[in-house]
Design an enzyme around this catalytic site. Structure first.
Site, PDB file in Angstrom:
ATOM      1  N   THR B   1     -45.328  23.148  61.734  1.00  0.00           N
ATOM      2  CA  THR B   1     -45.377  21.584  61.978  1.00  0.00           C
ATOM      3  C   THR B   1     -46.642  21.272  62.892  1.00  0.00           C
ATOM      4  OG1 THR B   1     -42.831  21.382  62.269  1.00  0.00           O
ATOM      5  CG2 THR B   1     -44.225  19.330  62.698  1.00  0.00           C
ATOM      6  N   ARG B  29     -33.275  20.148  52.445  1.00  0.00           N
ATOM      7  CA  ARG B  29     -33.052  20.060  54.120  1.00  0.00           C
ATOM      8  C   ARG B  29     -34.260  19.163  54.518  1.00  0.00           C
ATOM      9  NH1 ARG B  29     -36.406  21.605  58.648  1.00  0.00           N
ATOM     10  NH2 ARG B  29     -35.068  21.563  60.573  1.00  0.00           N
ATOM     11  N   VAL B  30     -34.031  18.248  55.662  1.00  0.00           N
ATOM     12  CA  VAL B  30     -35.069  17.646  56.126  1.00  0.00           C
ATOM     13  C   VAL B  30     -34.963  17.473  57.548  1.00  0.00           C
ATOM     14  CG1 VAL B  30     -36.076  15.275  56.258  1.00  0.00           C
ATOM     15  CG2 VAL B  30     -35.117  15.930  54.223  1.00  0.00           C
ATOM     16  N   GLY B  31     -35.941  18.002  58.108  1.00  0.00           N
ATOM     17  CA  GLY B  31     -35.903  18.030  59.643  1.00  0.00           C
ATOM     18  C   GLY B  31     -36.562  16.656  60.494  1.00  0.00           C
ATOM     19  N   ASP B  32     -36.827  16.677  61.636  1.00  0.00           N
ATOM     20  CA  ASP B  32     -37.134  15.594  62.408  1.00  0.00           C
ATOM     21  C   ASP B  32     -38.447  15.083  62.022  1.00  0.00           C
ATOM     22  OD1 ASP B  32     -37.952  17.923  63.664  1.00  0.00           O
ATOM     23  OD2 ASP B  32     -38.862  16.766  65.192  1.00  0.00           O
ATOM     24  N   THR B  51     -42.200  19.310  67.839  1.00  0.00           N
ATOM     25  CA  THR B  51     -42.251  20.334  66.955  1.00  0.00           C
ATOM     26  C   THR B  51     -41.235  21.183  67.601  1.00  0.00           C
ATOM     27  OG1 THR B  51     -43.239  22.324  65.959  1.00  0.00           O
ATOM     28  CG2 THR B  51     -43.962  21.615  68.201  1.00  0.00           C
ATOM     29  N   THR B  53     -36.740  22.694  66.988  1.00  0.00           N
ATOM     30  CA  THR B  53     -35.630  22.611  66.192  1.00  0.00           C
ATOM     31  C   THR B  53     -35.191  21.318  65.617  1.00  0.00           C
ATOM     32  OG1 THR B  53     -34.770  24.307  67.856  1.00  0.00           O
ATOM     33  CG2 THR B  53     -33.133  23.749  66.144  1.00  0.00           C
ATOM     34  N   GLY B  54     -35.495  21.181  64.173  1.00  0.00           N
ATOM     35  CA  GLY B  54     -35.393  20.045  63.635  1.00  0.00           C
ATOM     36  C   GLY B  54     -33.942  19.218  63.947  1.00  0.00           C
TER      37      GLY B  54
END
Lengths: 182, 133
Positions: B1, B29-32, B51, B53-54
């Site tokens: 990221t 899967r989508v993170g933050d 950046t 652990t989403g």
């Protein structure tokens, strides 16, 4: 008087003794320095914070050392899914895209959403259609692939628990690529 | 990221974040990173790019939490970023960091993992870039 300032990041993660490579560290430092210097020049010429962060992230996306744009990691199915967001503190306007695979610079697509859409977040095919309609550069899905990232995927798939294994020598990158967030 | 935050000469703030996600992640899967308030946030108080652990950054609305702690709690940028990165994120098992800048031009780059790639620069001064440990 305002002290115009830029800050950037290229991810966080784990450092292992075996991954501390001086030459690799120098390459990373050089890339980061060049992007900061470019952003400083933009700020000095009066560019807006929104333009500066967009361009800084675009440059990071163009650098294969970081997990965004070229050099993005692989999914379990050996594909790429890229996400990006831009937000303007002056107006609270935001734009974002998620799960895109063919937009060369996702941050430019996020910026286009901010500027040219009443919505905030587009995903997948819809995001790509929107970006294409805005005239953004579209690329083949393998445009983002690098040999190093493919090896990283193979390690993950062969070992399943590779993200928990930080004793094995990796690529020599300053941060262990298998234990780096982004 | 990757990400960037900036304060311009007019006193305005902005933030941007971009990512390829996680190696070997499940498709879809989508993170933050693409979520305003989670991995990216900017107001007239602070700009933040995250950046880490989403899922934990999503659950804590980490980027917005920095702004909220400053606006509603009266915390300084340093206090707010420390609270989020060193207390709230680890409490939920998350790791990573963020970069943040306030309207006075203060820059904070905290992380709770072992290292982070970062750079910053004030107009007229030499750029700084390092792998912070």
């Amino acid at each position: 008087m305002v002290r115009a300032t830029i800050a950037i990041h290229g991810g966080a993660g784990t450092i292992t003794r075996t991954s501390m490579d001086a030459k690799a560290e120098q390459r990373y430092r050089q890339a980061l320095t060049q992007i900061v210097a470019s952003a400083q020049a933009m700020l000095a010429s009066g560019a807006s914070a929104l333009d500066v962060v967009t361009e800084a992230v675009r440059l990071l996306e163009e650098c294969p050392m970081f997990n965004a744009g070229v050099g993005s990691v692989f999914t379990h199915q050996a594909t790429h899914e890229l996400d990006a967001c831009v937000m303007d503190g002056r107006t609270l306007e935001a734009g974002a895209v998620a799960g895109v695979s063919h937009i060369r610079n996702p941050v430019l697509a996020a910026r286009a959403v901010l500027e040219h859409s009443p919505h905030v977040l587009f995903t997948g095919a819809g995001a790509e259609s929107f970006a294409a309609a805005q005239g953004l550069e579209m690329v083949a899905a393998d445009f983002f692939s690098t040999p190093g990232r493919r090896k990283q995927l193979e390690r993950a798939q062969n070992q399943q628990k590779v993200v928990l294994d930080h004793d094995e020598a990796r690529s020599g990158e300053p941060l262990d690529p298998d234990r780096k967030m982004g | 990221t990757v990400g960037a935050v900036a304060l311009d000469s007019a006193g305005n703030l902005a933030a941007a974040t971009s990512t390829g996600g996680m190696t070997n992640k499940q498709v879809g899967r989508v993170g933050d990173s693409p979520l305003p308030g989670a991995g990216c946030y900017a107001s007239d108080t602070v700009a933040v790019s995250c950046t880490g652990t989403g899922e934990v950054f999503i659950r804590t609305l980490a980027a917005y939490d920095v702004a909220a702690l400053m606006n509603y709690g009266g915390l300084s940028l340093q206090q707010a970023t420390e609270r989020v990165v060193m207390e709230k994120i680890p409490q939920l098992g998350g790791s990573g960091g963020l970069i943040a800048i306030d309207r006075q031009g203060n820059v904070l780059l905290p992380f709770n993992s072992e290292g982070m790639y970062r750079g910053y620069g004030v107009v007229g001064e030499a750029p700084v870039a390092a792998i912070f440990r």
